[in-house]
Design a protein around this motif. Sequence first.
Motif, PDB file in Angstrom:
ATOM      1  N   LEU A   4       0.859  -1.177   0.000  1.00  0.00           N
ATOM      2  CA  LEU A   4       0.000   0.000   0.000  1.00  0.00           C
ATOM      3  C   LEU A   4       0.897   1.228   0.000  1.00  0.00           C
ATOM      4  O   LEU A   4       1.742   1.372   0.889  1.00  0.00           O
ATOM      5  CB  LEU A   4      -0.924   0.003   1.215  1.00  0.00           C
ATOM      6  CG  LEU A   4      -1.836   1.223   1.382  1.00  0.00           C
ATOM      7  CD1 LEU A   4      -2.744   1.414   0.162  1.00  0.00           C
ATOM      8  CD2 LEU A   4      -2.656   1.102   2.662  1.00  0.00           C
ATOM      9  N   ILE A   5       0.718   2.088  -0.989  1.00  0.00           N
ATOM     10  CA  ILE A   5       1.501   3.312  -1.127  1.00  0.00           C
ATOM     11  C   ILE A   5       0.599   4.480  -0.773  1.00  0.00           C
ATOM     12  O   ILE A   5      -0.410   4.723  -1.434  1.00  0.00           O
ATOM     13  CB  ILE A   5       2.030   3.454  -2.574  1.00  0.00           C
ATOM     14  CG1 ILE A   5       2.886   2.244  -2.941  1.00  0.00           C
ATOM     15  CG2 ILE A   5       2.790   4.767  -2.741  1.00  0.00           C
ATOM     16  CD1 ILE A   5       3.089   2.054  -4.434  1.00  0.00           C
ATOM     17  N   ILE A   6       0.974   5.208   0.290  1.00  0.00           N
ATOM     18  CA  ILE A   6       0.156   6.318   0.772  1.00  0.00           C
ATOM     19  C   ILE A   6       0.942   7.611   0.588  1.00  0.00           C
ATOM     20  O   ILE A   6       1.975   7.833   1.240  1.00  0.00           O
ATOM     21  CB  ILE A   6      -0.205   6.132   2.261  1.00  0.00           C
ATOM     22  CG1 ILE A   6      -0.824   4.757   2.471  1.00  0.00           C
ATOM     23  CG2 ILE A   6      -1.135   7.250   2.726  1.00  0.00           C
ATOM     24  CD1 ILE A   6      -0.776   4.272   3.902  1.00  0.00           C
ATOM     25  N   VAL A  12       4.213   9.974  -7.249  1.00  0.00           N
ATOM     26  CA  VAL A  12       4.852   8.991  -6.366  1.00  0.00           C
ATOM     27  C   VAL A  12       4.131   7.653  -6.496  1.00  0.00           C
ATOM     28  O   VAL A  12       4.763   6.602  -6.570  1.00  0.00           O
ATOM     29  CB  VAL A  12       4.881   9.480  -4.898  1.00  0.00           C
ATOM     30  CG1 VAL A  12       5.370   8.387  -3.957  1.00  0.00           C
ATOM     31  CG2 VAL A  12       5.743  10.725  -4.766  1.00  0.00           C
ATOM     32  N   HIS A  13       2.808   7.680  -6.555  1.00  0.00           N
ATOM     33  CA  HIS A  13       2.026   6.457  -6.757  1.00  0.00           C
ATOM     34  C   HIS A  13       2.473   5.757  -8.041  1.00  0.00           C
ATOM     35  O   HIS A  13       2.742   4.549  -8.042  1.00  0.00           O
ATOM     36  CB  HIS A  13       0.530   6.764  -6.898  1.00  0.00           C
ATOM     37  CG  HIS A  13      -0.121   7.237  -5.660  1.00  0.00           C
ATOM     38  ND1 HIS A  13      -1.478   7.440  -5.606  1.00  0.00           N
ATOM     39  CD2 HIS A  13       0.342   7.557  -4.435  1.00  0.00           C
ATOM     40  CE1 HIS A  13      -1.817   7.863  -4.399  1.00  0.00           C
ATOM     41  NE2 HIS A  13      -0.720   7.942  -3.680  1.00  0.00           N
ATOM     42  N   MET A  14       2.524   6.528  -9.121  1.00  0.00           N
ATOM     43  CA  MET A  14       2.860   5.939 -10.421  1.00  0.00           C
ATOM     44  C   MET A  14       4.292   5.403 -10.425  1.00  0.00           C
ATOM     45  O   MET A  14       4.535   4.293 -10.899  1.00  0.00           O
ATOM     46  CB  MET A  14       2.665   6.969 -11.533  1.00  0.00           C
ATOM     47  CG  MET A  14       1.210   7.326 -11.744  1.00  0.00           C
ATOM     48  SD  MET A  14       0.862   8.436 -13.145  1.00  0.00           S
ATOM     49  CE  MET A  14       2.019   9.752 -12.925  1.00  0.00           C
ATOM     50  N   ALA A  29      -3.210   5.138  -1.915  1.00  0.00           N
ATOM     51  CA  ALA A  29      -4.141   5.999  -1.188  1.00  0.00           C
ATOM     52  C   ALA A  29      -3.537   7.400  -1.146  1.00  0.00           C
ATOM     53  O   ALA A  29      -2.312   7.551  -1.113  1.00  0.00           O
ATOM     54  CB  ALA A  29      -4.363   5.478   0.230  1.00  0.00           C
ATOM     55  N   PHE A  30      -4.404   8.407  -1.162  1.00  0.00           N
ATOM     56  CA  PHE A  30      -3.938   9.798  -1.158  1.00  0.00           C
ATOM     57  C   PHE A  30      -3.851  10.414   0.232  1.00  0.00           C
ATOM     58  O   PHE A  30      -3.293  11.491   0.394  1.00  0.00           O
ATOM     59  CB  PHE A  30      -4.848  10.666  -2.036  1.00  0.00           C
ATOM     60  CG  PHE A  30      -4.618  10.447  -3.503  1.00  0.00           C
ATOM     61  CD1 PHE A  30      -3.579  11.081  -4.158  1.00  0.00           C
ATOM     62  CD2 PHE A  30      -5.440   9.599  -4.221  1.00  0.00           C
ATOM     63  CE1 PHE A  30      -3.352  10.877  -5.506  1.00  0.00           C
ATOM     64  CE2 PHE A  30      -5.225   9.384  -5.574  1.00  0.00           C
ATOM     65  CZ  PHE A  30      -4.183  10.024  -6.221  1.00  0.00           C
ATOM     66  N   ASN A  31      -4.417   9.746   1.235  1.00  0.00           N
ATOM     67  CA  ASN A  31      -4.361  10.302   2.592  1.00  0.00           C
ATOM     68  C   ASN A  31      -4.553   9.186   3.619  1.00  0.00           C
ATOM     69  O   ASN A  31      -4.876   8.043   3.267  1.00  0.00           O
ATOM     70  CB  ASN A  31      -5.413  11.407   2.763  1.00  0.00           C
ATOM     71  CG  ASN A  31      -6.826  10.916   2.536  1.00  0.00           C
ATOM     72  OD1 ASN A  31      -7.292  10.012   3.219  1.00  0.00           O
ATOM     73  ND2 ASN A  31      -7.519  11.508   1.567  1.00  0.00           N
ATOM     74  N   GLY A  32      -4.373   9.543   4.868  1.00  0.00           N
ATOM     75  CA  GLY A  32      -4.451   8.573   5.945  1.00  0.00           C
ATOM     76  C   GLY A  32      -5.820   7.941   6.101  1.00  0.00           C
ATOM     77  O   GLY A  32      -5.934   6.744   6.376  1.00  0.00           O
ATOM     78  N   ASN A  33      -6.881   8.727   5.932  1.00  0.00           N
ATOM     79  CA  ASN A  33      -8.229   8.175   6.079  1.00  0.00           C
ATOM     80  C   ASN A  33      -8.501   7.096   5.037  1.00  0.00           C
ATOM     81  O   ASN A  33      -9.047   6.040   5.356  1.00  0.00           O
ATOM     82  CB  ASN A  33      -9.280   9.292   5.972  1.00  0.00           C
ATOM     83  CG  ASN A  33      -9.253  10.215   7.168  1.00  0.00           C
ATOM     84  OD1 ASN A  33      -9.039   9.780   8.296  1.00  0.00           O
ATOM     85  ND2 ASN A  33      -9.455  11.490   6.925  1.00  0.00           N
ATOM     86  N   GLU A  34      -8.114   7.366   3.813  1.00  0.00           N
ATOM     87  CA  GLU A  34      -8.288   6.386   2.743  1.00  0.00           C
ATOM     88  C   GLU A  34      -7.451   5.125   3.033  1.00  0.00           C
ATOM     89  O   GLU A  34      -7.901   4.003   2.814  1.00  0.00           O
ATOM     90  CB  GLU A  34      -7.872   7.014   1.414  1.00  0.00           C
ATOM     91  CG  GLU A  34      -8.191   6.199   0.203  1.00  0.00           C
ATOM     92  CD  GLU A  34      -7.768   6.891  -1.093  1.00  0.00           C
ATOM     93  OE1 GLU A  34      -7.750   6.190  -2.123  1.00  0.00           O
ATOM     94  OE2 GLU A  34      -7.452   8.100  -1.089  1.00  0.00           O
ATOM     95  N   ALA A  35      -6.251   5.328   3.554  1.00  0.00           N
ATOM     96  CA  ALA A  35      -5.373   4.201   3.886  1.00  0.00           C
ATOM     97  C   ALA A  35      -5.984   3.315   4.963  1.00  0.00           C
ATOM     98  O   ALA A  35      -5.925   2.085   4.875  1.00  0.00           O
ATOM     99  CB  ALA A  35      -4.013   4.721   4.345  1.00  0.00           C
TER     100      ALA A  35
END
Length: 131
Positions: A4-6, A12-14, A29-35
């Motif tokens: 999982l890349i947050i 950075v994801h790509m 994920a783009f943020n902690g909540n999504e993670a």
Amino acid sequence: MRFLIIDDDETVHMYLSKLLSPYARCETAFNGNEAIELYRKAHDEDDPFDTIFMDILMPEMDGHEATKKLRDIEQELKVDGPDEFKLVMITSLKDTKNVSQAFFKGYASCYIVKPFNKVQVMNELRENNIL
């Protein structure tokens, strides 16, 4: 393996997804909540993340807070020992406070400072038995 890349930066994801996809299934994920949502879902599906790549500077919830919440969820779910996720901090911050917090409070396996390159990332992951 599953990573999982947050990070709030899609580049950075790509970059990391392309670099790491030969070794593991990568989700982002783009943020902690999504993670946190993705982590719980992975656990519920009995397909947990082996390694989490965490940026520190993110909106809504910084990486240290997100890491603490993920580690708390691990304890709540009684995930321990070799089943705990390995944490790779990926950040532009290299001050002693942030590095110490990542290792001593988040139990990071390694800390990679941005901007990073393929050789640096792969060496860190191999040296820390992630790959």
